[in-house]
Design an enzyme around this catalytic site. Structure first.
Site, short mmCIF file in Angstrom:
data_model
loop_
_atom_site.label_atom_id
_atom_site.label_comp_id
_atom_site.label_asym_id
_atom_site.label_seq_id
_atom_site.Cartn_x
_atom_site.Cartn_y
_atom_site.Cartn_z
N LEU A 297 0.86 -1.03 -0.01
CA LEU A 297 0.10 -0.05 -0.01
C LEU A 297 0.98 1.18 0.10
O LEU A 297 2.03 1.26 0.61
CB LEU A 297 -0.96 0.14 1.22
CG LEU A 297 -1.86 -1.13 1.31
CD1 LEU A 297 -2.74 -0.89 2.76
CD2 LEU A 297 -2.91 -1.00 0.21
N ASP A 298 0.49 2.23 -0.52
CA ASP A 298 1.42 3.67 -0.63
C ASP A 298 1.44 3.95 0.75
O ASP A 298 0.35 3.82 1.65
CB ASP A 298 0.49 4.57 -1.52
CG ASP A 298 0.43 4.22 -3.01
OD1 ASP A 298 1.30 3.74 -3.35
OD2 ASP A 298 -0.46 5.11 -3.45
N LYS A 299 2.23 4.71 1.03
CA LYS A 299 2.60 5.20 2.53
C LYS A 299 1.37 5.87 3.36
O LYS A 299 0.98 5.63 4.16
CB LYS A 299 3.79 6.04 2.63
CG LYS A 299 4.02 6.50 3.95
CD LYS A 299 5.23 7.45 4.05
CE LYS A 299 5.65 8.14 5.37
NZ LYS A 299 6.93 9.04 5.43
#
Length: 240
Positions: free
Chosen positions: A51-53
């Site tokens: 997942l993106d940060k």
């Protein structure tokens, strides 16, 4: 950062990742990641997807090499159903649909773009709630391109709240939706209701060793609070 373990067995772990925490270490090893924290606890962890940060929600890690191989193949062959909830700026018309574009990295780097020469990508979306100026949208991604939902929202002309890469990145303030807003006496400036990317990996479905698994991650407290205020101060008379 604290994270919530939603499910754990001998083969894999399901985590509800908070926004602001890296899924896996970056190239510079600049800060601790969720995988680093899990390695400290379990000793052996394998990355299945990311997942993106700034994105919160469901993420899956394998606990052994064989499970990693099996789950990775399920993701690659698109046998895993992945659903997200996002707070989007504006009202989507039509309220539901499918976006299919090519996605590639921008020549200057730093972001992804829709381009005919990009990798095929597919996202289905459905508006769940409509507010004045905002919409709560459920997304299903059939492919796993970098920033896919964010890029496709930009394609629709309705970026996700708090997205500073594909939108203006403006935080959602209570003063923008509440008519009579007064700053608390002890506060020098208003705290945003939603000051980060309003995107949450909400649900995942897959089959493993003949058994069906369905996991849901509850919305983070900031997204729950934001939706509560939108329902209170930005409800529409005739929703879609």
């Amino acid at each position: 950062m604290r994270f919530e373990t939603l499910h754990e067995n001998d083969h894999f772990i399901v985590i509800n990742k908070p926004s602001g925490l890296l899924s896996v270490p970056d190239r510079k090893q600049s800060e601790p990641s969720l995988k680093d924290l899990l390695l400290q606890k379990y000793g052996e962890i394998y990355t299945v997807h990311r997942l993106d940060k700034p994105t919160s929600g469901l993420i899956l890690f394998a606990r052994d090499a064989e499970t990693h191989k099996t789950l990775s193949k399920l993701f690659q062959t698109r046998e895993v159903e992945k659903y997200y909830l996002g707070l989007v700026e504006g009202t989507l018309i039509p309220k539901e649909g499918i976006i299919e574009t090519g996605i590639m990295e921008h020549p200057a780097g730093g972001k992804m773009i829709n381009h005919v020469k990009g990798k095929a990508s597919k996202t289905a979306y459905e508006t769940k709630e409509t507010f004045k100026g905002y919409s709560l949208v459920r997304f299903r991604i059939f492919t796993g391109r970098t920033h896919q939902i964010r890029v496709h929202c930009g394609y629709l002309g309705h970026t996700i709240v708090g997205d500073g890469i594909y939108g203006e990145g403006k935080p959602l303030l209570l003063s923008t939706i509440k008519k009579k807003f007064n700053l608390a006496k002890k506060e020098l400036e208003e705290r945003p209701l939603m000051g980060r990317l309003a995107l949450h990996a909400h649900e995942i479905r897959f089959q493993f060793q003949g058994e069906d698994y369905v996991f849901e991650a509850p919305l983070s407290k900031d997204m729950q609070a934001t939706l509560s205020q939108l329902r209170k101060h930005a409800a529409v008379t005739n929703p879609l």
